[in-house]
Design a protein around this motif. Structure first.
Motif, PDB file in Angstrom:
ATOM      1  N   LEU A  83     -35.127   7.226  16.064  1.00 42.25           N
ATOM      2  CA  LEU A  83     -36.258   6.767  15.252  1.00 42.25           C
ATOM      3  C   LEU A  83     -35.748   5.577  14.459  1.00 42.25           C
ATOM      4  CD1 LEU A  83     -37.502  10.228  13.913  1.00 42.25           C
ATOM      5  CD2 LEU A  83     -38.047   9.104  16.077  1.00 42.25           C
ATOM      6  N   HIS A  84     -36.400   4.414  14.606  1.00 42.32           N
ATOM      7  CA  HIS A  84     -35.913   3.182  13.982  1.00 42.32           C
ATOM      8  C   HIS A  84     -36.919   2.581  13.009  1.00 42.32           C
ATOM      9  CE1 HIS A  84     -32.447   1.709  16.771  1.00 42.32           C
ATOM     10  NE2 HIS A  84     -32.278   2.951  16.344  1.00 42.32           N
ATOM     11  N   GLU A  85     -36.377   1.782  12.108  1.00 45.54           N
ATOM     12  CA  GLU A  85     -37.162   0.997  11.167  1.00 45.54           C
ATOM     13  C   GLU A  85     -36.625  -0.421  11.152  1.00 45.54           C
ATOM     14  OE1 GLU A  85     -36.646   2.155   7.061  1.00 45.54           O
ATOM     15  OE2 GLU A  85     -34.466   2.205   7.245  1.00 45.54           O
ATOM     16  N   MET A  86     -37.426  -1.330  10.629  1.00 46.91           N
ATOM     17  CA  MET A  86     -36.977  -2.695  10.351  1.00 46.91           C
ATOM     18  C   MET A  86     -36.756  -2.773   8.848  1.00 46.91           C
ATOM     19  SD  MET A  86     -36.728  -4.233  13.209  1.00 46.91           S
ATOM     20  CE  MET A  86     -36.361  -5.847  12.520  1.00 46.91           C
ATOM     21  N   ALA A  87     -35.635  -3.356   8.461  1.00 48.91           N
ATOM     22  CA  ALA A  87     -35.294  -3.448   7.038  1.00 48.91           C
ATOM     23  C   ALA A  87     -34.530  -4.739   6.791  1.00 48.91           C
ATOM     24  CB  ALA A  87     -34.463  -2.249   6.618  1.00 48.91           C
ATOM     25  N   THR A  88     -34.428  -5.124   5.545  1.00 43.58           N
ATOM     26  CA  THR A  88     -33.675  -6.311   5.167  1.00 43.58           C
ATOM     27  C   THR A  88     -32.198  -5.964   5.125  1.00 43.58           C
ATOM     28  OG1 THR A  88     -35.541  -7.067   3.839  1.00 43.58           O
ATOM     29  CG2 THR A  88     -33.415  -8.132   3.440  1.00 43.58           C
ATOM     30  N   GLY A  89     -31.389  -6.695   5.912  1.00 46.16           N
ATOM     31  CA  GLY A  89     -29.948  -6.475   5.958  1.00 46.16           C
ATOM     32  C   GLY A  89     -29.251  -7.121   4.776  1.00 46.16           C
TER      33      GLY A  89
END
Length: 182
Positions: A83-89
């Motif tokens: 299960l993945h998300e997009m986030a600020t690295g």
């Protein structure tokens, strides 16, 4: 006299019927609703790929009165799904990473799995997923219930995000850094 006998027979029959029906009823509480019972999967699709990695997307609607927690997924098309998300690295760029704790579908609401957002990441696709074919998926919920759905395979050239370097898998192990995906 005949009328009295018929009335007595009728009353006796009704009493026996009432006792039989009472014996068939149960004082057991109704089984608790499973999280999977309140989830409707719509607009589901998966990105076409050769063996390797790809992502699946859908709208997950919760028709129930309590939040629902998706904690895992599986598919015959892949030996491992995250299960993945997009986030600020750390460098300010958007990166893809495992979603800690999974997805929450709010009571009476919808959680969207979309390119550039939360998605199901197929980490090890075992054979090509070709446009127009279908792939089966099973969502796993916090209460150990699950629901299965079929998603159409589609061509899609977008969403070429990168993993966050040094990310951690849902099981606590470190991830590799593939260059594409959801």
């Amino acid at each position: 006299m005949i009328s009295s006998r018929r009335t007595s027979t009728l009353l006796a029959a009704l009493s026996v019927t009432g006792l039989m029906l009472t014996g068939c009823s149960s004082n057991e509480p109704a089984a608790a609703a499973k999280e999977s019972d309140s989830v409707v999967v719509r607009e589901q699709w998966v990105k076409a790929t050769d063996p390797g990695m790809t992502a699946a997307f859908a709208e997950l609607q919760n028709t129930g009165d309590s939040d629902v927690h998706v904690v895992g997924a599986s598919s015959p098309a892949s030996s491992r799904i995250e299960l993945h998300e997009m986030a600020t690295g750390a460098d300010g760029a958007m990166v893809m990473r495992p979603k800690e704790g999974g997805f929450v579908i709010p009571a009476g609401g919808t959680h969207v799995l979309a390119a550039g957002g939360d998605h199901l990441m197929l980490m090890d696709v075992t054979s090509p997923l070709t446009p127009g074919s279908d792939a089966e998926f099973t969502l796993e919920f916090e209460d150990a219930s699950n629901t299965t759905f079929t998603a159409q395979v589609r061509d899609f050239s977008g969403a070429q995000e990168n993993y966050e370097p040094g990310g951690v898998d849902m099981d606590g192990s470190s991830t590799s850094a593939p260059a594409h995906g959801g």
